[in-house]
Design a protein around this motif. Structure first.
Motif, PDB file in Angstrom:
ATOM      1  N   SER A 465       0.865  -1.288  -0.076  1.00  0.00           N
ATOM      2  CA  SER A 465      -0.122  -0.051  -0.001  1.00  0.00           C
ATOM      3  C   SER A 465       1.012   1.304  -0.038  1.00  0.00           C
ATOM      4  CB  SER A 465      -0.821   0.087   1.226  1.00  0.00           C
ATOM      5  OG  SER A 465      -1.554   1.331   1.415  1.00  0.00           O
ATOM      6  N   SER A 466       0.615   2.241  -1.029  1.00  0.00           N
ATOM      7  CA  SER A 466       1.278   3.362  -0.846  1.00  0.00           C
ATOM      8  C   SER A 466       0.708   4.701  -0.007  1.00  0.00           C
ATOM      9  CB  SER A 466       1.574   3.750  -2.217  1.00  0.00           C
ATOM     10  OG  SER A 466       0.485   4.006  -3.014  1.00  0.00           O
ATOM     11  N   SER A 467      -0.165   4.151   0.909  1.00  0.00           N
ATOM     12  CA  SER A 467      -0.726   5.196   1.928  1.00  0.00           C
ATOM     13  C   SER A 467       0.432   6.029   2.428  1.00  0.00           C
ATOM     14  CB  SER A 467      -1.392   4.282   3.002  1.00  0.00           C
ATOM     15  OG  SER A 467      -1.833   5.285   3.893  1.00  0.00           O
ATOM     16  N   PHE A 468       0.164   7.386   2.799  1.00  0.00           N
ATOM     17  CA  PHE A 468       0.965   8.016   3.373  1.00  0.00           C
ATOM     18  C   PHE A 468       1.667   7.553   4.784  1.00  0.00           C
ATOM     19  CE2 PHE A 468      -2.855   9.229   5.765  1.00  0.00           C
ATOM     20  CZ  PHE A 468      -2.341   9.745   6.998  1.00  0.00           C
ATOM     21  N   PHE A 469       0.678   6.989   5.585  1.00  0.00           N
ATOM     22  CA  PHE A 469       1.115   6.480   6.996  1.00  0.00           C
ATOM     23  C   PHE A 469       2.112   5.535   6.837  1.00  0.00           C
ATOM     24  CE2 PHE A 469      -3.076   4.644   6.843  1.00  0.00           C
ATOM     25  CZ  PHE A 469      -2.771   3.393   7.038  1.00  0.00           C
ATOM     26  N   TYR A 470       2.113   4.456   5.873  1.00  0.00           N
ATOM     27  CA  TYR A 470       2.948   3.489   5.675  1.00  0.00           C
ATOM     28  C   TYR A 470       4.256   3.940   5.057  1.00  0.00           C
ATOM     29  CZ  TYR A 470      -0.443  -0.445   6.653  1.00  0.00           C
ATOM     30  OH  TYR A 470      -1.462  -1.168   7.169  1.00  0.00           O
ATOM     31  N   ALA A 471       4.164   4.759   4.218  1.00  0.00           N
ATOM     32  CA  ALA A 471       5.448   5.264   3.605  1.00  0.00           C
ATOM     33  C   ALA A 471       6.210   6.240   4.467  1.00  0.00           C
ATOM     34  CB  ALA A 471       4.985   6.425   2.235  1.00  0.00           C
ATOM     35  N   ALA A 472       5.404   6.954   5.567  1.00  0.00           N
ATOM     36  CA  ALA A 472       6.121   7.643   6.669  1.00  0.00           C
ATOM     37  C   ALA A 472       6.854   6.688   7.647  1.00  0.00           C
ATOM     38  CB  ALA A 472       4.917   8.474   7.346  1.00  0.00           C
ATOM     39  N   GLU A 473       6.363   5.386   7.637  1.00  0.00           N
ATOM     40  CA  GLU A 473       7.159   4.491   8.514  1.00  0.00           C
ATOM     41  C   GLU A 473       8.039   3.940   7.874  1.00  0.00           C
ATOM     42  OE1 GLU A 473       4.067   1.436   9.593  1.00  0.00           O
ATOM     43  OE2 GLU A 473       3.169   2.879  11.142  1.00  0.00           O
TER      44      GLU A 473
END
Length: 614
Positions: A465-473
């Motif tokens: 998933s390229s969701s912002f919160f996964y990318a932030a992690e």
């Protein structure tokens, strides 16, 4: 009269420790600091509700009119709907004692609320308002209370008359689910009849043929079953009784009718209305089979109440689109974050009422999400408070799933040419764990010649998933997700993995170890070289942003409400569609065409052992 009735009640001192957060992801009822309520009864104010008796023709949903009059109206005034009607000290837990609590000692949150000027914009000038509110049968009577001073420091101004349904205990809101074998259907419903008052059963049979009766089991739970606030405190409401009956030895593809019954110990019977369903196909049967999958839907109120936080703005659209297309749906999977009740128990009734047109007609299979299960010290893999004290009890009781242990919400189920392996991301899935072993058994035991379409589903994203919160992690999924499971997806040639949790839609290429194994985007054929990962978390809750990071494996992204549909035409042809909840139109799709020999083909990290021995 309301003032006299209220002042005659004996106070019990209490206090509640509630986390009153105000971000968009919170249950709207949590914004009401009901434990801070004070008494400010105004004899010149009144609240009147009509009609007095609801459901005289057997209805389980009714609209009521609430007339409000206040001598000192403000824009902060609001009306709470309480059920049971006595919402004060008579419902306080006896073991709660704190001298710092405020009178009038209101112990439970309203089941819903509406600002007083919602449909009367001149209320602050005239002091008069008329609200249209929708009520469902929830096993108790109702009253309506006018509060001033907003949500954080509410002051009780007036209380209405009491209204109720003609039979508040009636059997309601049937939920179908696949049993542990393909030819078994389970029916779960809610009523006010316990085992000391009536025997529950289902009367059912082939449409137009003689009917038979199957007994039902009865479950319930208490306040002490909850793990923390608000489920144990202001969010608590008696859930009534939850009954499940198992209809066995069904003829494949046949239409059955059924109705819920309770035989009271005085010899009389109480019945629900008549429903129908179509039995599942025989495993491997070659026929048209249609599956809906989504996560994170929640509930919303058709009368506009409770929704000032824009909490689950798409849930009614999703529900209504599925109802509209119900003739073209065979089974539904709601993969976690079911109601977002978040410890406000009354909301589970609201949700089962909302999905009743779907769940009463086709199997409504659920998965466990963080908002159903997570609570510290209760065995959750994630040490968060997302369930707000429910700790899985509500989901495990209100819905049936064919798991060996319903407290561990992983299971497999077969539907015709499909095998579904449903994981529980709120329990450990890593290699060596009990759930990991289940997932491998689920994949390994399917006969791909008969059930070519192998689907993995879970709540949290274990793939991509390229969701912002996964990318932030610094990742594109839950930690340890792919590293634990991708070799199983590859070895057993899983076609599609579907997740919720992230509130948007995204599709990847067929992928293995972060690399696309095909450049095709709309039609896949031949050997299964990788698994397509789907995020379908746009069922209804507030939407999630995507990261600005562009990934090679992300083919289609959409920040909107929607659901996915799988249509198996035969053993060789599968259609995948992403539909928006707003209009039911298709915005992304692909097809898979292949034969059994393609599933047998040797692929990287998925080859069966061979020998040159003779």
């Amino acid at each position: 009269m309301a003032m006299e009735r209220f002042s005659s009640l004996l106070p019990i001192v209490l206090v509640f420790v509630c986390l009153l957060r105000t971000d968009a992801g919170d249950q709207p009822l949590s914004k009401i600091a009901i434990h801070r309520a004070t008494a400010g009864i105004d004899g010149s104010a009144h609240v009147r509700a009509s009609p007095m008796v609801l459901g005289l023709k057997g209805e389980d949903i009714e609209w009521v009119t609430v007339e409000v009059q206040s001598s000192n109206p403000t824009a902060d005034d609001w009306v709470g709907v309480f059920s049971p009607a006595k919402f004060n000290s008579s419902t306080c837990p006896a073991d709660i004692d704190d001298p710092g609590a405020q009178s009038p000692y209101i112990c439970s949150a309203p089941i819903k609320f509406q600002i007083a000027n919602y449909s009367s914009p001149d209320y602050t000038k005239t002091g008069k308002s008329s609200l249209k509110l929708q009520l469902i049968n929830q096993r108790a009577d109702f009253s309506f209370a006018l509060f001033s001073s907003g949500f954080m420091n509410p002051k009780l101004v007036a209380v209405s008359n009491v209204i109720s349904f003609a039979n508040p205990k009636a059997p309601l809101y049937p939920r179908l689910a696949q049993g542990k074998s393909w030819d078994e259907m389970t029916i779960t419903w809610t009523s006010g009849y316990g085992i000391l008052e009536a025997n529950p059963f289902v009367e059912w049979g082939l449409k137009g043929r003689p009917q038979t009766r199957s007994p039902a089991g009865t479950l319930t739970f208490t306040r002490n079953s909850m793990c923390g606030p608000p489920a144990r405190t202001v969010g608590w409401r008696d859930p009534g009784f939850i009954h499940t009956s198992f209809l066995k030895d069904l003829w494949p593809n046949s239409e059955y009718t059924y109705k819920l019954g309770h035989r009271l110990f005085n010899g009389s019977y109480v019945w629900s209305k008549l429903y129908s369903f179509k039995a599942s196909p025989y495993p491997g049967q070659d026929s048209l089979q249609r599956v809906i999958i989504f996560g994170d839907m929640g509930k919303a109120e058709r009368d506009g109440s409770n929704e000032y936080s824009d909490y689950q703005p798409g849930s009614l659209n999703t529900t209504d689109q599925l109802v509209k297309d119900l003739e073209n749906i065979d089974i539904v999977f709601h993969i976690g974050d079911i109601t977002y009740a978040n410890g406000y128990i009354s909301q589970w009734d609201q949700f089962t009422s909302q999905v009743e047109p779907i769940a009463s007609a086709v199997p409504y299979m659920i998965g466990s999400g963080n908002h159903e299960r997570d609570w510290p010290g209760t065995g959750s893999f994630y040490n968060t408070t997302d369930s707000k004290g429910e700790c899985g009890v509500l989901a495990e009781t209100m819905f049936y799933v064919p798991a060996e242990n319903r407290a561990k919400f992983w299971y497999s189920t077969d539907y015709g040419m499909f095998r579904f392996c449903i994981a529980d991301t709120e329990h450990d899935w890593r290699e060596g764990s009990e759930q990991y072993k289940f997932i491998e058994r689920c994949f390994a035991s399917v006969d791909r010649q008969k059930q070519p379409w192998l689907i993995f589903a879970a709540h949290r994203v274990l793939g991509y998933s390229s969701s912002f919160f996964y990318a932030a992690e610094g990742s594109f999924a839950e930690p340890m997700g792919r590293e634990s499971l991708q070799k199983l997806w590859q070895r057993y040639k899983v076609d599609i993995a579907i997740y919720g949790h992230v509130h948007n839609y995204e599709r990847t290429c067929p992928i293995y170890q972060n690399q696309c194994v095909s450049n095709e985007k709309s039609h896949y054929s031949g050997t299964v070289n990788g698994t397509i990962h789907i995020v379908a978390g746009g069922g209804g809750s507030h939407l999630s942003n995507f990261s600005d990071i562009k990934t090679d494996w992300s083919i289609y992204r959409d920040m909107d409400f929607g659901f996915v549909k799988l249509t198996a035409f035969n053993h060789s042809s599968l259609l995948f569609e992403y539909k928006k909840s707003s209009n039911g139109n298709v915005y992304d799709s692909f097809t898979i065409s292949r034969d059994y020999r393609d599933v047998l083909a040797c692929i990287h990290d998925g080859c069966e052992p061979t020998t040159s021995a003779t």
